[in-house]
Design an enzyme around this catalytic site. Structure first.
Site, short mmCIF file in Angstrom:
data_model
loop_
_atom_site.label_atom_id
_atom_site.label_comp_id
_atom_site.label_asym_id
_atom_site.label_seq_id
_atom_site.Cartn_x
_atom_site.Cartn_y
_atom_site.Cartn_z
N LYS A 88 -3.87 4.32 0.38
CA LYS A 88 -4.06 3.45 1.54
C LYS A 88 -3.90 4.25 2.83
O LYS A 88 -3.05 5.14 2.92
CB LYS A 88 -3.03 2.32 1.44
CG LYS A 88 -3.15 1.20 2.44
CD LYS A 88 -2.11 0.14 2.08
CE LYS A 88 -2.09 -1.00 3.06
NZ LYS A 88 -1.04 -1.99 2.68
N SER A 163 -2.55 -6.54 2.65
CA SER A 163 -3.16 -5.50 3.46
C SER A 163 -3.76 -4.35 2.64
O SER A 163 -4.43 -3.49 3.19
CB SER A 163 -2.12 -4.93 4.43
OG SER A 163 -1.04 -4.34 3.71
N SER A 187 1.27 -7.79 -0.18
CA SER A 187 0.11 -6.96 0.18
C SER A 187 -0.37 -6.01 -0.90
O SER A 187 -1.43 -5.40 -0.75
CB SER A 187 0.41 -6.16 1.45
OG SER A 187 0.42 -7.01 2.56
#
Length: 469
Positions: A88, A163, A187
């Site tokens: 990420k 996220s 997330s």
């Protein structure tokens, strides 16, 4: 990715699990270069539609060649020798642009890796690239002013969640065997649910946040955990021990022993099951999926009882109060320090509702309340080995609908507050073939129990299924 000569058999490599790829490379059945090329070809094929991978590591093929040369000399680089991975974009990567989705960092190249990235490389992993995130990870929609919006591989009109939506989308689509996501409010688990993969939020304090944005500082640190996301539960068990443990910098990581994650037997486990928490009613398809998981666990010999854990609404309300207690000043500090004007994506997309800061007295009272809630939940867990329940009330929603229909989930956010480990694995589908995940929650430091239960659910449902891309 120019001049990649990828055969049909090599393309199939991109859908294999990380554990399978590690074993194949170790046995000499396939080279790291072949695997990396297969993943790069898949990214090249699907990413224009998904916008999940936002940067490629320029040296991925060089590192794969190094891994193959090391193997040829009899060297074993570790559990992930030659296996590619993505991370990420909220995690620092030395030599590769890391933006955390904020305009002020659009050309930022860190000098060192985040701890988890360094550990993956040290275990022989090959960094393939970076995956999209909302700005500083704070939205259920994976969208930002630097790279734009990521889409769900099962329906491009729908969100991959947030996220960690970039990780969820590219792992589900076969572009990467696994990714490292972060979870402050479901997330990791929400994208795993809507993208039909497996993901784990470990126990609070299991994995260091050094080099992640937001980091290990402040009153919200205990809510944020880093963990692997992959197509198969076995890969969670492979990767988690690699990234866990103190790093000498994150001050909140104790030297807690890692349990044996190879366990597959759930016989005799005391499991609490529910399909509706009484706060947000899931869809019929979600309930049916969780019921199928409950049946599979019962068939495996688990001892089931039907009960909704007490205090879920209070826990969610405390989580919600805590994240906005300073009127979003914690988020404003990150955005301002990056040199991004105003509130960045939160201005342009209208994601945050205005919040007034609490008084110091109210804040200290809230922190005391949070610890009482945590203690009460852990007391209740004293005779529980796992919880099986929905991950979310519904499958993936359409882009732009999250604030109205989704934010603040009472099934998953609560365990950012309790700090308990939780796995999500695909357990079923909607009528139009959207994935539905099942959540397995365990006592603190017992990721082995959540993973064992998740393996049973995965075996019964077949888990991940290739999306129509």
């Amino acid at each position: 990715m120019d001049e990649l000569h990828v055969t049909r058999d090599e393309v199939a490599l991109c859908f294999r699990s990380a554990a399978e790829l590690a074993a194949m490379i170790r046995r000499g059945e396939v080279s790291s270069v072949e695997v990396v090329e297969a993943c790069l070809a898949r990214v090249e094929s699907v990413n224009p539609a998904l916008n999940a991978v936002v940067q490629l590591a320029p040296d991925a093929l060089d590192r794969a060649r190094d891994a193959d040369a090391a193997r040829a000399c009899g060297q074993d680089l570790g559990a992930l020798h030659g296996v590619p991975f993505t991370v990420k974009d909220s995690l620092d990567t030395a030599g590769v642009v890391t933006t955390a989705g904020t305009i002020g960092w659009r050309a930022r190249v860190p000098a060192r890796d985040a701890t988890v990235v360094a550990r993956l490389r040290a275990a022989g992993g090959v960094l393939l690239g970076k995956t999209n995130t909302p700005e500083f990870t704070w939205s259920d929609e994976t969208d930002n002013d630097v790279y734009g919006r990521t889409s769900n591989p099962y329906d491009l009109e729908r969100t991959p969640g947030g996220s960690s939506g970039g990780p969820g989308a590219i792992v589900a689509a076969g572009g990467s065997p696994f990714d490292i996501g972060s979870d402050t409010g479901d997330s990791i688990r929400q994208p795993a649910h809507v993208c039909g993969i497996a993901g784990i939020k470990p126990t609070s304090g299991r994995v260091p946040r050094t080099g992640h944005w937001p980091g290990y500082e402040g009153m919200l640190e205990s809510l944020t955990q880093l963990g692997p996301m992959a197509r198969r539960v076995d890969d969670l068990a492979l990767v988690l021990p690699v990234i866990a443990g103190p790093d000498g910098e994150d001050p909140h990581i104790p030297p807690a022993p890692m349990p044996d994650l190879s366990r597959r037997d759930v016989r005799g486990l005391r499991i609490v099951a529910f399909t509706d928490n009484g706060i947000r009613t899931p869809t019929p398809a979600t309930k049916a999926t969780v019921e199928a998981a409950i049946e599979a666990l019962a068939d495996g010999g688990a001892v089931l009882r039907r009960e909704v854990p007490p205090g879920l609404l209070e826990a969610w309300q405390a989580w919600d109060a805590l994240i906005r207690a300073d009127g979003w000043a914690w988020l404003q500090r990150l955005i301002s320090a990056a040199g991004t004007p105003g509130m960045g994506s939160y201005d342009t997309r209208g994601w945050l509702s205005p919040a007034s800061p609490m008084s110091a007295a109210d804040l200290t009272a809230l922190l005391e309340r949070v610890d009482r809630i945590r203690a009460a939940f852990r007391r209740w867990m004293a005779d529980v080995d796992a919880i099986v329940c929905p991950a979310m009330p519904q499958a993936a929603i359409r882009h732009g609908e999250s604030n109205a229909a989704w934010f603040g989930d009472t099934y998953s956010d609560v365990h950012n507050l309790t700090g308990l480990p939780a796995v999500v694995v695909r357990g079923g589908s909607t009528e139009d073939s959207l994935p539905i995940g099942v959540q397995l929650v365990a006592p603190p430091w017992r990721e082995d129990l959540a993973i064992a239960a998740a393996r049973v659910v995965e075996a019964a449902s077949a888990g991940w299924r290739r999306p129509p891309l």
